[in-house]
Enzyme design. Sequence first.
Site, short mmCIF file in Angstrom:
data_model
loop_
_atom_site.label_atom_id
_atom_site.label_comp_id
_atom_site.label_asym_id
_atom_site.label_seq_id
_atom_site.Cartn_x
_atom_site.Cartn_y
_atom_site.Cartn_z
N GLU A 186 62.31 -22.06 -30.54
CA GLU A 186 61.40 -23.05 -29.95
C GLU A 186 62.19 -24.17 -29.27
OE1 GLU A 186 58.32 -22.65 -29.64
OE2 GLU A 186 57.70 -21.24 -31.19
N ASP A 238 57.18 -10.76 -27.95
CA ASP A 238 56.79 -10.92 -26.54
C ASP A 238 57.92 -11.29 -25.58
OD1 ASP A 238 56.84 -13.33 -27.90
OD2 ASP A 238 54.88 -14.04 -27.24
N GLU A 257 42.89 -16.03 -31.16
CA GLU A 257 44.29 -15.68 -31.40
C GLU A 257 44.44 -14.19 -31.69
OE1 GLU A 257 46.73 -17.53 -30.86
OE2 GLU A 257 48.44 -16.83 -32.02
N GLU A 316 48.83 -18.03 -21.69
CA GLU A 316 49.17 -16.67 -21.22
C GLU A 316 48.17 -16.07 -20.23
OE1 GLU A 316 49.64 -17.77 -24.26
OE2 GLU A 316 51.79 -17.52 -24.58
#
Length: 576
Positions: free
Chosen positions: A136, A276, A369, A390
């Site tokens: 992150e 991802d 989600e 996204e």
Amino acid sequence: MLARKSATWILLLLVIFSIFFDSSVAQLDSCWAAKKRKMREKVRKMFYHAYENYITHAFPHDELKPLTKSFTDSLSELGNLKLEHLPQDYNGSALTLIESLSSLVILGNYTEFGRAVLWLSENLKFDVDARVNLFECNIRVLGGLISAHLLATDSTNRLLQGSYKNQLLWLAEDLGQRFLPAFDTPSGLPYAWINLKYGVMENETTETSTSGCGSLILEMGALSQLTGDPRYESAALRALRKLWSMRSSLNLLGTTLDVATGEWIEHSSGIGAGVDSFYEYLYKAHILFGKEDFWRMFHSAYLAVQKYFRHGPWYHEADMRTGKATYWQLTSLQAFWPGLQVLVGDIAAANSSHREFFYLWKKFGVLPERYLLDHLTVHPTEKYYPLRPELAESTFYLYQATKDPWYIHVGESIVNSLNLYAKVEGGFASIRDVTTMQREDHQHSFFLAETCKYLYLLFDDSFLVNRNYIFTTEGHPLPVLSAWHDRLPETYIPSNWTYIKNEKQVKQASAMSQQVCPAMSSSSGDDDQGVESACHVPDARSDHRCFSDEECGVDAISCRRRSCSIAGYCGLWLFI
Ligand code: DMJ
């Protein structure tokens, strides 16, 4: 005489028709241009509503709590672990400010960008006793700083008028150095957590995720290019290669692993959470650095995903060892995949998945989600929507590739939902439960770094014209520079990676392009000379919409029966 008269009439009619046609096309164009301008202004307002509330109520802390108009120092919590080891007087790392830098440039607000750069130069310190998530911190802070540095030093932007002395780069370098101890493991795979002041903590967990150690190469590679210090790139590269060497014979990877033993912990994986950006970075690293190796890894990984995870327009999870399906779930994070497919050139596959995500968006108002494909219901504990970017991201890429106004319509619907359900006086609040639209007191920094940015670029891409950028997984633009390429001659790099040049290229891009509504089969291979296939039964409706399988016909090329997807489109969904 009569023949000459009728020829004159026909000519006159043709002229009138073409004038009429031209003007109605022009009218339509200007109508879309007006709509895009209106939407761009709506998004600009959204960005500033989020940004100004952050500055007023949360800065210099990390993120805004829009319901209570307070703040959270969330960088140390990202990755779902609680805040620890922070000194009492810790004021945060101004995470949302760093994440907003590139968006401010794209919105053309160079004054605010300059103010933010100055504040960060004078105040940002990484020498704090804070335990942060490496992944992150890399995508948000390191990526945010490097991208802003590159924008500030790009002479075509005319930013900062000489007052900039590479301060953001020095900050990035300081942070990069603090990352390095995380890679000091027997496998070269980095720890998921690092204390910025003291390095890896005693008894630190050795569990990490595939994206946690496989999506560092863009930011760390760029840092090496900019500083001339190869340590960042080689640490990230070593981790990536080790990860790739752990793939199964099917070219699949798991989701979580142990950095000490180099063994998989969770063998089931898909294209969503925990994995991802690993796929995304293989391909984008090839674009940014030009190494063939990245392309080879990506190519094998992409084919394996399409083979083992794809089911029609959806992607389920599968066991990396057997390829057998494990979880039939659609997740909000997966919605980035169509955007990546646009870069690859797999437009038709991207379009069909995008429609399913948008169908769910419309059904709930926003994207849940996790959605259980086998029960057609929201996951009982993952009903939230934290303003993720996204779907907007994929919509932007698909519009860039196709210029189909449908995607403008999708973007408009996303904007309207965000304003309707998430906008509050103190900013934009996450949605805790998409079935009740109950809100949560959190405005994530990626709302400014990505969600608003991709929506803005969908309606106004002038920032990209005549430029060649790729976006990191956090939406921070990095210019594709020939100086960073190992061996590529200039002609190898298309002038703009977000455009598909011509129709032929789209058609040749992938075998999967063939899987959307082929009505004709071509014997000669020449597209203009198509002949009707004997087995072909057209879908009941020409737009391929359907309510049941019975309304779908038979595919002309494979002669297989098409079926109706959950979003109501006929396709070869059951046979893939
Ligand atoms: C962002 O932080 C990045 O896009 C990351 O790769 C995963 N998704 C979040 C936002 O949803």
